[in-house]
Scaffold this active site. Sequence first.
Site, PDB file in Angstrom:
ATOM      1  N   LYS A  25       0.864  -1.186   0.000  1.00 35.32           N
ATOM      2  CA  LYS A  25       0.000   0.000   0.000  1.00 35.32           C
ATOM      3  C   LYS A  25       0.896   1.230   0.000  1.00 35.32           C
ATOM      4  O   LYS A  25       1.973   1.206   0.624  1.00 35.32           O
ATOM      5  CB  LYS A  25      -0.899   0.013   1.251  1.00 35.32           C
ATOM      6  CG  LYS A  25      -1.758   1.274   1.373  1.00 35.32           C
ATOM      7  CD  LYS A  25      -2.746   1.187   2.508  1.00 35.32           C
ATOM      8  CE  LYS A  25      -2.193   1.622   3.847  1.00 35.32           C
ATOM      9  NZ  LYS A  25      -1.668   2.998   3.898  1.00 35.32           N
ATOM     10  N   GLU A  27      -9.254   7.666   3.783  1.00 35.41           N
ATOM     11  CA  GLU A  27      -9.119   7.975   5.212  1.00 35.41           C
ATOM     12  C   GLU A  27      -9.674   9.366   5.530  1.00 35.41           C
ATOM     13  O   GLU A  27      -9.306  10.363   4.884  1.00 35.41           O
ATOM     14  CB  GLU A  27      -7.633   7.883   5.628  1.00 35.41           C
ATOM     15  CG  GLU A  27      -7.424   8.206   7.105  1.00 35.41           C
ATOM     16  CD  GLU A  27      -6.131   7.696   7.689  1.00 35.41           C
ATOM     17  OE1 GLU A  27      -5.386   6.947   7.016  1.00 35.41           O
ATOM     18  OE2 GLU A  27      -5.840   8.051   8.851  1.00 35.41           O
TER      19      GLU A  27
END
Length: 279
Positions: A115, A184
């Site tokens: 990631k 996020e």
Amino acid sequence: MAKRKTVAGILQMKQSGEKITMLTAYDAAMAAMLDAADVDVLLVGDSLGMVVLGYDSTVPVTMDEMIHHASAVRRGAPNAFVVGDMPFGSYQSGTRDAILNGARFLKEAGCDAVKLEGGFEVCETVTALVQAGISVVGHIGLTPQTATQLGGYKVQGRDIESARKMIEEARALEKAGAFALVLECIPDELGKIISEEITIPTIGIGAGVHCDGQVLVTHDLLGMFDKFIPSFVKSYCTLAPAIKDAIHQYNSEVRSGEYPDEAHSFSGQSNLRELLVKT
Ligand code: KIV
């Protein structure tokens, strides 16, 4: 034993409307528990720095630290789908460094994917990684590695311009080859739109219920990390006080001589001293 998930299987989950669960893991024992509890994806997050290593942010975390912990996670959960988080400085300098470091996660730690944080600026890197055979999860919205540039740990994409840009970045990351996207700290309406606009799964953390999956820092979920608890975190239990209580009890029993008692000791010859003198 459950079969290890694949990138294709994770993409399929979005198609069939099956929500994806992702949680962070940093060691073998926790990884084994998460896998046994049927978590879909284990993320060896660079939150390692704050949660486990005692740094103030994720920025100081090194590749060697990530590999050390990702390897432990793999040993603890040999069948889990494990994603290694590329730490700050491991991919920003160019595609060659990104490929070398991304490959370390696969070769040395046995990860299934990596990631990395960022929007347009990392698209070329994402494509290079995917072309090199390294599956990639993107991460936009609040990106902790560059939180200072974003004005701190705060909700992103609140105004129309930044929301529009984030939708474009999500599309660009999908086009670049990412197979999933962490969102996020963004408003839930924006999480919904991004999830509808792209065909790869979105994994939300503080991004509302409409994402295709959710991720949390496991220590937050378990109430084990009380330094800073973001408002989107739901603690499903509060282990920190239970751990402290247990340690207090241990201290007091050791100090009083209550522990170890007979049940927790090995018995031998009661006349051992005598026998030692005689022989
Ligand atoms: O490092 C991390 O744990 C993360 C998740 C919170 C998404 O990036």
